[in-house]
Design a protein around this motif. Sequence first.
Motif, PDB file in Angstrom:
ATOM      1  N   ALA B  64       0.842  -1.200   0.000  1.00 57.59           N
ATOM      2  CA  ALA B  64       0.000   0.000   0.000  1.00 57.59           C
ATOM      3  C   ALA B  64       0.877   1.250   0.000  1.00 57.59           C
ATOM      4  O   ALA B  64       0.595   2.235  -0.685  1.00 57.59           O
ATOM      5  N   LYS B  65       1.966   1.188   0.778  1.00 59.32           N
ATOM      6  CA  LYS B  65       2.901   2.316   0.820  1.00 59.32           C
ATOM      7  C   LYS B  65       3.627   2.459  -0.518  1.00 59.32           C
ATOM      8  O   LYS B  65       3.878   3.576  -0.974  1.00 59.32           O
ATOM      9  N   GLY B  66       3.948   1.344  -1.134  1.00 56.63           N
ATOM     10  CA  GLY B  66       4.627   1.369  -2.420  1.00 56.63           C
ATOM     11  C   GLY B  66       3.758   1.991  -3.510  1.00 56.63           C
ATOM     12  O   GLY B  66       4.213   2.840  -4.282  1.00 56.63           O
ATOM     13  N   ARG B  67       2.496   1.559  -3.569  1.00 62.03           N
ATOM     14  CA  ARG B  67       1.598   2.135  -4.581  1.00 62.03           C
ATOM     15  C   ARG B  67       1.444   3.637  -4.367  1.00 62.03           C
ATOM     16  O   ARG B  67       1.452   4.432  -5.309  1.00 62.03           O
ATOM     17  N   TYR B  68       1.305   4.015  -3.096  1.00 62.65           N
ATOM     18  CA  TYR B  68       1.183   5.437  -2.778  1.00 62.65           C
ATOM     19  C   TYR B  68       2.430   6.203  -3.222  1.00 62.65           C
ATOM     20  O   TYR B  68       2.327   7.301  -3.788  1.00 62.65           O
ATOM     21  N   MET B  69       3.580   5.632  -2.964  1.00 65.05           N
ATOM     22  CA  MET B  69       4.834   6.328  -3.264  1.00 65.05           C
ATOM     23  C   MET B  69       4.926   6.701  -4.738  1.00 65.05           C
ATOM     24  O   MET B  69       5.325   7.821  -5.078  1.00 65.05           O
ATOM     25  N   TRP B  70       4.563   5.774  -5.615  1.00 63.96           N
ATOM     26  CA  TRP B  70       4.668   6.094  -7.051  1.00 63.96           C
ATOM     27  C   TRP B  70       3.735   7.236  -7.433  1.00 63.96           C
ATOM     28  O   TRP B  70       4.097   8.130  -8.217  1.00 63.96           O
ATOM     29  N   ARG B  71       2.529   7.228  -6.890  1.00 65.75           N
ATOM     30  CA  ARG B  71       1.598   8.327  -7.180  1.00 65.75           C
ATOM     31  C   ARG B  71       2.126   9.640  -6.581  1.00 65.75           C
ATOM     32  O   ARG B  71       2.051  10.698  -7.214  1.00 65.75           O
ATOM     33  N   ASP B  72       2.657   9.561  -5.388  1.00 64.73           N
ATOM     34  CA  ASP B  72       3.214  10.748  -4.739  1.00 64.73           C
ATOM     35  C   ASP B  72       4.399  11.296  -5.538  1.00 64.73           C
ATOM     36  O   ASP B  72       4.531  12.513  -5.702  1.00 64.73           O
ATOM     37  N   MET B  73       5.230  10.400  -6.052  1.00 58.85           N
ATOM     38  CA  MET B  73       6.358  10.846  -6.879  1.00 58.85           C
ATOM     39  C   MET B  73       5.861  11.602  -8.115  1.00 58.85           C
ATOM     40  O   MET B  73       6.425  12.641  -8.474  1.00 58.85           O
ATOM     41  N   GLU B  74       4.828  11.059  -8.745  1.00 65.66           N
ATOM     42  CA  GLU B  74       4.252  11.758  -9.908  1.00 65.66           C
ATOM     43  C   GLU B  74       3.825  13.174  -9.542  1.00 65.66           C
ATOM     44  O   GLU B  74       4.126  14.143 -10.255  1.00 65.66           O
ATOM     45  N   ARG B  75       3.093  13.280  -8.422  1.00 62.29           N
ATOM     46  CA  ARG B  75       2.603  14.605  -8.015  1.00 62.29           C
ATOM     47  C   ARG B  75       3.749  15.538  -7.644  1.00 62.29           C
ATOM     48  O   ARG B  75       3.747  16.727  -8.001  1.00 62.29           O
ATOM     49  N   GLN B  76       4.728  15.020  -6.901  1.00 61.88           N
ATOM     50  CA  GLN B  76       5.845  15.870  -6.479  1.00 61.88           C
ATOM     51  C   GLN B  76       6.643  16.364  -7.686  1.00 61.88           C
ATOM     52  O   GLN B  76       7.054  17.529  -7.730  1.00 61.88           O
ATOM     53  N   CYS B  77       6.872  15.479  -8.642  1.00 63.91           N
ATOM     54  CA  CYS B  77       7.631  15.882  -9.828  1.00 63.91           C
ATOM     55  C   CYS B  77       6.861  16.943 -10.615  1.00 63.91           C
ATOM     56  O   CYS B  77       7.455  17.912 -11.103  1.00 63.91           O
ATOM     57  N   THR B  78       5.551  16.776 -10.711  1.00 69.56           N
ATOM     58  CA  THR B  78       4.740  17.796 -11.384  1.00 69.56           C
ATOM     59  C   THR B  78       4.866  19.130 -10.655  1.00 69.56           C
ATOM     60  O   THR B  78       5.070  20.183 -11.270  1.00 69.56           O
ATOM     61  N   LYS B  79       4.781  19.073  -9.341  1.00 74.75           N
ATOM     62  CA  LYS B  79       4.853  20.301  -8.526  1.00 74.75           C
ATOM     63  C   LYS B  79       6.177  21.024  -8.735  1.00 74.75           C
ATOM     64  O   LYS B  79       6.219  22.251  -8.820  1.00 74.75           O
ATOM     65  N   TYR B  80       7.259  20.258  -8.799  1.00 70.02           N
ATOM     66  CA  TYR B  80       8.587  20.869  -8.899  1.00 70.02           C
ATOM     67  C   TYR B  80       9.067  21.045 -10.342  1.00 70.02           C
ATOM     68  O   TYR B  80      10.182  21.530 -10.573  1.00 70.02           O
ATOM     69  N   GLY B  81       8.251  20.588 -11.291  1.00 71.68           N
ATOM     70  CA  GLY B  81       8.680  20.726 -12.687  1.00 71.68           C
ATOM     71  C   GLY B  81       9.841  19.811 -13.046  1.00 71.68           C
ATOM     72  O   GLY B  81      10.695  20.156 -13.859  1.00 71.68           O
ATOM     73  N   ILE B  82       9.870  18.637 -12.451  1.00 70.93           N
ATOM     74  CA  ILE B  82      10.922  17.656 -12.712  1.00 70.93           C
ATOM     75  C   ILE B  82      10.313  16.538 -13.562  1.00 70.93           C
ATOM     76  O   ILE B  82       9.254  16.014 -13.228  1.00 70.93           O
TER      77      ILE B  82
END
Lengths: 206, 206
Positions: B64-82
Motif C-alpha cells: 500500500a505504501k509502495g503504490r502510494y509512493m509512485w503516485r506521490d512521486m508523480e505529483r511531487q515531480c509535477t509540482k517541482y517541474g521535474i
Amino acid sequence: MKSSSMPRLTFWYEFASTYSYLSAMRIEALAEAKGVEVAWKPFLLGPIFGAQGWNTSPFNLYPAKGRYMWRDMERQCTKYGIPFEKPDTSDGGWPRNSVKAARLAIVGLEEGWGKAFSRAVYTGEFVDQADISADGFLHDCVAGAGGNPASALESIASEACKAKLRANTDAAIAARIFGAPSFTVGDELFWGDDRLEDALDWAACG
Amino acid sequence: MKSSSMPRLTFWYEFASTYSYLSAMRIEALAEAKGVEVAWKPFLLGPIFGAQGWNTSPFNLYPAKGRYMWRDMERQCTKYGIPFEKPDTSDGGWPRNSVKAARLAIVGLEEGWGKAFSRAVYTGEFVDQADISADGFLHDCVAGAGGNPASALESIASEACKAKLRANTDAAIAARIFGAPSFTVGDELFWGDDRLEDALDWAACG
C-alpha cells in the motif's frame, strides 16, 4: 461559512499519531484560507499496522526512526509555532491507547464539539503529559469543548458507537490508507502532515 | 563560489531511492540561493535495511505504501517541474542495483564530475527506463558528465573504491541515518526530500 458546494477534504487522524497532532492544529486555518471544508475522521491505525505484521508503532519497531521522529516533531512544532513537550515514553506506554478518545471524537463530531475536543486531547498528549485514555482527562476535554461529558462517556460504551469507529477504520483501509495523518480528496490520497498544503490545494483547485 | 567559510550541508543519497531523485534535482539551486555548500555523499541503504530485517525496499514490503509512493512521486515531480516516467517495475527488478553507480559517483565527486553524473543516472532511472547497473549506460553517464569512462569503470573494480563506498555507508549508520535522502548539518539529521529546505535553512541560519 459552510456549504455543500465548497470543495471538501477528509482528514483522517489517529490520536496516538504524533504527526496527526501537527495537522490537527494546522488544518482549520489553512482550509479556511483556501475555502475548503474539512471532514474530520478519527480512525485506528492498530488494525492497519497489525495487518502488515506490526504489533506496535513503527517508531518502536525501528528505534533509529523513532528517535528521529521525536527530534523532527520538536523542530516542526517550533517551525509552526505549536507548543510541544515530548511525552514521557520511558514507561513503555507509547503509543498511547487512543480508543476512547477516538470514540468520543466521533460523538463530538456529530454533536458539534468534536474538533475542539480533538485539539484538546492532542494538547493534553503533546504538551501536558496527560494520559489520554483516562476518563477524568477525557471528561475535561469534552466539557472544555462544549459537550456533555456524562452523556458522551456513556454513549461510547454502546455497540453503535464502537461500530462507528470500526466503520471509520474500515473506510480508511478501503481508501488505501496506511498511516496517519492522511487526507483524501475523492480518490486522491495524501499521506503525512507534510502533504497537508498539497491536499488542500488539490481540493481547492482540482 | 566555494569557500571553507560557507555553511555546509551533507546530502546523503542512494541511487535506488525514488525520493533521492527529487533532492538530487533540486538541491544545487536551493543551496546556491541560501549560500550553502553541499557535500554529496552516495551510500547504500541495503545494509541499513538489512540490519532491521528488511531484505528489500519497504515499498516492496508494504505494497500500500509502495503504490502510494509512485503516485506521490508523480505529483511531487509535477509540482517541482521535474520530468518523471515511472520505471517499469513489473519484472520485479525494483529497487534497482545501485552499487556500480554509487562507486562511480564517488570517483566522480573526487574528480569533479560526480554531481552531473549523479543527475544523469537519476534521469536515466526515472525518465528514460534505463538499467542503471548496465556498463553501457554508466559509460555514457560518465562521458556526458565530463569524466573518462574507461578509467572510471576500471577504478570501481578496485578494493580502494569499494572500501570508500563501504565507508560512506558506515558513516551514514554512524550519523543515525535510516533512509534516503538524508541531510546532515553537524549533528542535526533531516530525513526526506520534504526536509530539504529546512535542512538548508538550518545550515544557513544555525
